[in-house]
Each structure stands twice: as structure tokens, then as C-alpha cells.
Design a protein around this motif. Structure first.
Motif, mmCIF file in Angstrom:
data_model
loop_
_atom_site.group_PDB
_atom_site.id
_atom_site.type_symbol
_atom_site.label_atom_id
_atom_site.label_comp_id
_atom_site.label_asym_id
_atom_site.label_seq_id
_atom_site.Cartn_x
_atom_site.Cartn_y
_atom_site.Cartn_z
ATOM 1 N N ARG A 157 -14.980 -13.412 -24.893
ATOM 2 C CA ARG A 157 -13.810 -13.246 -24.031
ATOM 3 C C ARG A 157 -13.003 -12.024 -24.459
ATOM 4 N N ASP A 158 -12.880 -11.834 -25.770
ATOM 5 C CA ASP A 158 -12.149 -10.683 -26.296
ATOM 6 C C ASP A 158 -12.834 -9.383 -25.890
ATOM 7 N N ILE A 159 -14.156 -9.355 -26.022
ATOM 8 C CA ILE A 159 -14.909 -8.151 -25.668
ATOM 9 C C ILE A 159 -14.834 -7.896 -24.165
ATOM 10 N N LEU A 160 -14.869 -8.957 -23.368
ATOM 11 C CA LEU A 160 -14.750 -8.784 -21.924
ATOM 12 C C LEU A 160 -13.405 -8.154 -21.558
ATOM 13 N N LEU A 161 -12.357 -8.552 -22.253
ATOM 14 C CA LEU A 161 -11.045 -7.942 -22.022
ATOM 15 C C LEU A 161 -11.088 -6.441 -22.282
ATOM 16 N N HIS A 162 -11.761 -6.055 -23.356
ATOM 17 C CA HIS A 162 -11.878 -4.628 -23.674
ATOM 18 C C HIS A 162 -12.702 -3.905 -22.606
ATOM 19 N N ILE A 163 -13.741 -4.559 -22.102
ATOM 20 C CA ILE A 163 -14.557 -3.958 -21.041
ATOM 21 C C ILE A 163 -13.712 -3.754 -19.789
ATOM 22 N N ILE A 164 -12.893 -4.757 -19.455
ATOM 23 C CA ILE A 164 -12.012 -4.655 -18.293
ATOM 24 C C ILE A 164 -11.044 -3.485 -18.462
ATOM 25 N N ASP A 165 -10.661 -3.217 -19.716
ATOM 26 C CA ASP A 165 -9.759 -2.093 -19.999
ATOM 27 C C ASP A 165 -10.475 -0.749 -19.976
ATOM 28 N N GLY A 166 -11.794 -0.777 -19.730
ATOM 29 C CA GLY A 166 -12.539 0.470 -19.595
ATOM 30 C C GLY A 166 -13.130 1.014 -20.875
ATOM 31 N N GLN A 167 -13.189 0.202 -21.919
ATOM 32 C CA GLN A 167 -13.700 0.681 -23.199
ATOM 33 C C GLN A 167 -15.216 0.500 -23.292
ATOM 34 N N ASP A 168 -15.877 1.455 -23.947
ATOM 35 C CA ASP A 168 -17.318 1.341 -24.143
ATOM 36 C C ASP A 168 -17.611 0.600 -25.444
ATOM 37 N N ALA A 169 -18.891 0.370 -25.713
ATOM 38 C CA ALA A 169 -19.287 -0.433 -26.874
ATOM 39 C C ALA A 169 -18.819 0.182 -28.188
ATOM 40 N N THR A 170 -18.887 1.503 -28.297
ATOM 41 C CA THR A 170 -18.483 2.167 -29.538
ATOM 42 C C THR A 170 -16.995 1.983 -29.802
ATOM 43 N N THR A 171 -16.187 2.161 -28.768
ATOM 44 C CA THR A 171 -14.737 1.997 -28.908
ATOM 45 C C THR A 171 -14.388 0.557 -29.254
ATOM 46 N N ILE A 172 -15.050 -0.379 -28.576
ATOM 47 C CA ILE A 172 -14.801 -1.799 -28.851
ATOM 48 C C ILE A 172 -15.172 -2.124 -30.291
ATOM 49 N N ALA A 173 -16.303 -1.599 -30.743
ATOM 50 C CA ALA A 173 -16.752 -1.850 -32.115
ATOM 51 C C ALA A 173 -15.728 -1.344 -33.122
ATOM 52 N N ASN A 174 -15.186 -0.166 -32.882
ATOM 53 C CA ASN A 174 -14.192 0.400 -33.796
ATOM 54 C C ASN A 174 -12.921 -0.446 -33.822
ATOM 55 N N GLU A 175 -12.478 -0.893 -32.651
ATOM 56 C CA GLU A 175 -11.230 -1.651 -32.580
ATOM 57 C C GLU A 175 -11.364 -3.047 -33.183
ATOM 58 N N LEU A 176 -12.553 -3.636 -33.068
ATOM 59 C CA LEU A 176 -12.751 -4.999 -33.563
ATOM 60 C C LEU A 176 -13.428 -5.038 -34.931
ATOM 61 N N SER A 177 -13.671 -3.861 -35.496
ATOM 62 C CA SER A 177 -14.324 -3.760 -36.811
ATOM 63 C C SER A 177 -15.684 -4.455 -36.812
ATOM 64 N N LEU A 178 -16.455 -4.172 -35.773
ATOM 65 C CA LEU A 178 -17.803 -4.710 -35.646
ATOM 66 C C LEU A 178 -18.786 -3.558 -35.529
ATOM 67 N N SER A 179 -20.062 -3.851 -35.735
ATOM 68 C CA SER A 179 -21.065 -2.823 -35.508
ATOM 69 C C SER A 179 -21.314 -2.697 -34.009
#
Length: 216
Positions: A157-179
Motif C-alpha cells: 500500500r505504501d509503495i502504491l502511494l508512491h506510484i500514484i505520486d509518480g515515483q519510479d522504482a529507484t526513487t521509491i527504493a531510496n525513500e523507503l531504504s529498500l533495494s
């Protein structure tokens, strides 16, 4: 107009049906009309590609069943349900983005079915052929139930929110401290659960279902 062909279908005591398919996507309308036209229980299938044309068709020559796309370029298919019923036609509604509230409204207006446009042709034709002979047919699941009902994990759900905000996988990974691989794995999982094939479809589903705000 597609005329009746000789293909077999379940025997009925009633006269063959006339059907009006109302959809502003001409290719979809043609395919559905072609499929319906192969049933011996259907005498003819006409097509209207707008709400305006549908009103003219229903006024000019009544039909037994009107298959109505909910979202038309010049109006709502739901507004055509009373028009069809006043012409003594039964209404089957189709939508690309099923919503429970919309389904309730369609059935409340008298529709015999509320189905997703990606349903099988067997399901669609069954809805048309049995429009007056059974309880209303509706979609099996609604997107908002999938999102709000807990089928997605908190991380998805958290990642979906980031996708809705227009973020790509790399940006999401950086913000959530994930690979990036972990994020992509979560994205693949949530797309599967939502029944969509792309992130763009996931965003559209969340938007059209009116549940984007519920994810916050």
C-alpha cells in the motif's frame, strides 16, 4: 448491424432478441456485436457509439436488450437505463472500472447486470441472453474491496502511494531504504493482486475507484 447467424445456443420459448450495443470504443462494440450475432436467440445487433445516438436508436426502433457502456464520451450510460426501460428494453451495463456505488446505482435504476468490460464473452453473452430470466449479474470483485479490504500488505500500500505520486522504482527504493529489486518485487505483487498489468493501470484503477484517498 449484425444479423442472426445459425450458431446454436440454448433453446428458448421466446422470440429472438434484438440488441443495441452502446459503446464509444468502436472496436469493442464491433467485437461484442459480432459475438452476439452468432447466437440463434439473437435476431439482430445494432450499434450506437454515443449517448445521443443511443437515444435516437431507442426512439426510432425499440430493442429487447440495451448493452450500455457506463462511460461514454457525451454522457453516462447510467442515464440511459431509464431511457431504455421506457422503451421496454432491458439494460445490461458494462464498465472498465467497476465501483460498488456505481453498481448499486445501476441496479437501483433497473439494470439487469453490471459487468466489467474485460469479462469473458461467455459472461457478457449470458447476461444479454438471460437479462429477464435471472437475478442481476454483477462483477465478482470491486477494486476498492481489494485496496481497502487488506489484500495489499502495508508495504505494498505504501509503495502504491508512491506510484500514484509518480515515483519510479529507484526513487521509491531510496525513500523507503529498500533495494530496487525489493521494490520491483512488491510492485509485481501488488499489480497481480489488483488484477492490472502496469503501474499506469494501477494508478487509473485507484483514481477511478475513488479510493486513492483511503490509502493515505
Amino acid at each position: 448491424m449484425f444479423n442472426r447467424h445459425g450458431s446454436a445456443s440454448p433453446a428458448q420459448d421466446t422470440a429472438p432478441l434484438s440488441v443495441l450495443v452502446v459503446d464509444d470504443h468502436r472496436v469493442f462494440a464491433d467485437l461484442l456485436a459480432y459475438a452476439l450475432g452468432h447466437f440463434s436467440d439473437i435476431a439482430e445487433v445494432r450499434i450506437a457509439t454515443s449517448a445521443t445516438d443511443a437515444r435516437l436508436e431507442l426512439a426510432d426502433r425499440p430493442v429487447d436488450v440495451a448493452v450500455l457502456d457506463v462511460r461514454l464520451g457525451d454522457g453516462s450510460g447510467l442515464d440511459l437505463i431509464p431511457v431504455a426501460m421506457s422503451a421496454e428494453a432491458r439494460a445490461v451495463t458494462l464498465t472498465g472500472y467497476p465501483r460498488r456505488a456505481e453498481c448499486d446505482r445501476a441496479l437501483g435504476l433497473g439494470a439487469c447486470a453490471y459487468l466489467a468490460k474485460d469479462a469473458s464473452f461467455t459472461t457478457l453473452t449470458t447476461a444479454v441472453l438471460s437479462a429477464s430470466n435471472r437475478a442481476p449479474m454483477v462483477v465478482d470483485t470491486f477494486p476498492e474491496d481489494t485496496l481497502a479490504g487488506g489484500n495489499l500488505t502495508p508495504r505494498e500500500r505504501d509503495i502504491l502511494l508512491h506510484i500514484i505520486d509518480g515515483q519510479d522504482a529507484t526513487t521509491i527504493a531510496n525513500e523507503l531504504s529498500l533495494s530496487v529489486l525489493t521494490v520491483r518485487s512488491h510492485i509485481k505483487s501488488l499489480l497481480s493482486k489488483l488484477g492490472v498489468r502496469s503501474q499506469l493501470e494501477a494508478v487509473a484503477l485507484a483514481s477511478h475507484s475513488g479510493i486513492s484517498a483511503q490509502l493515505n
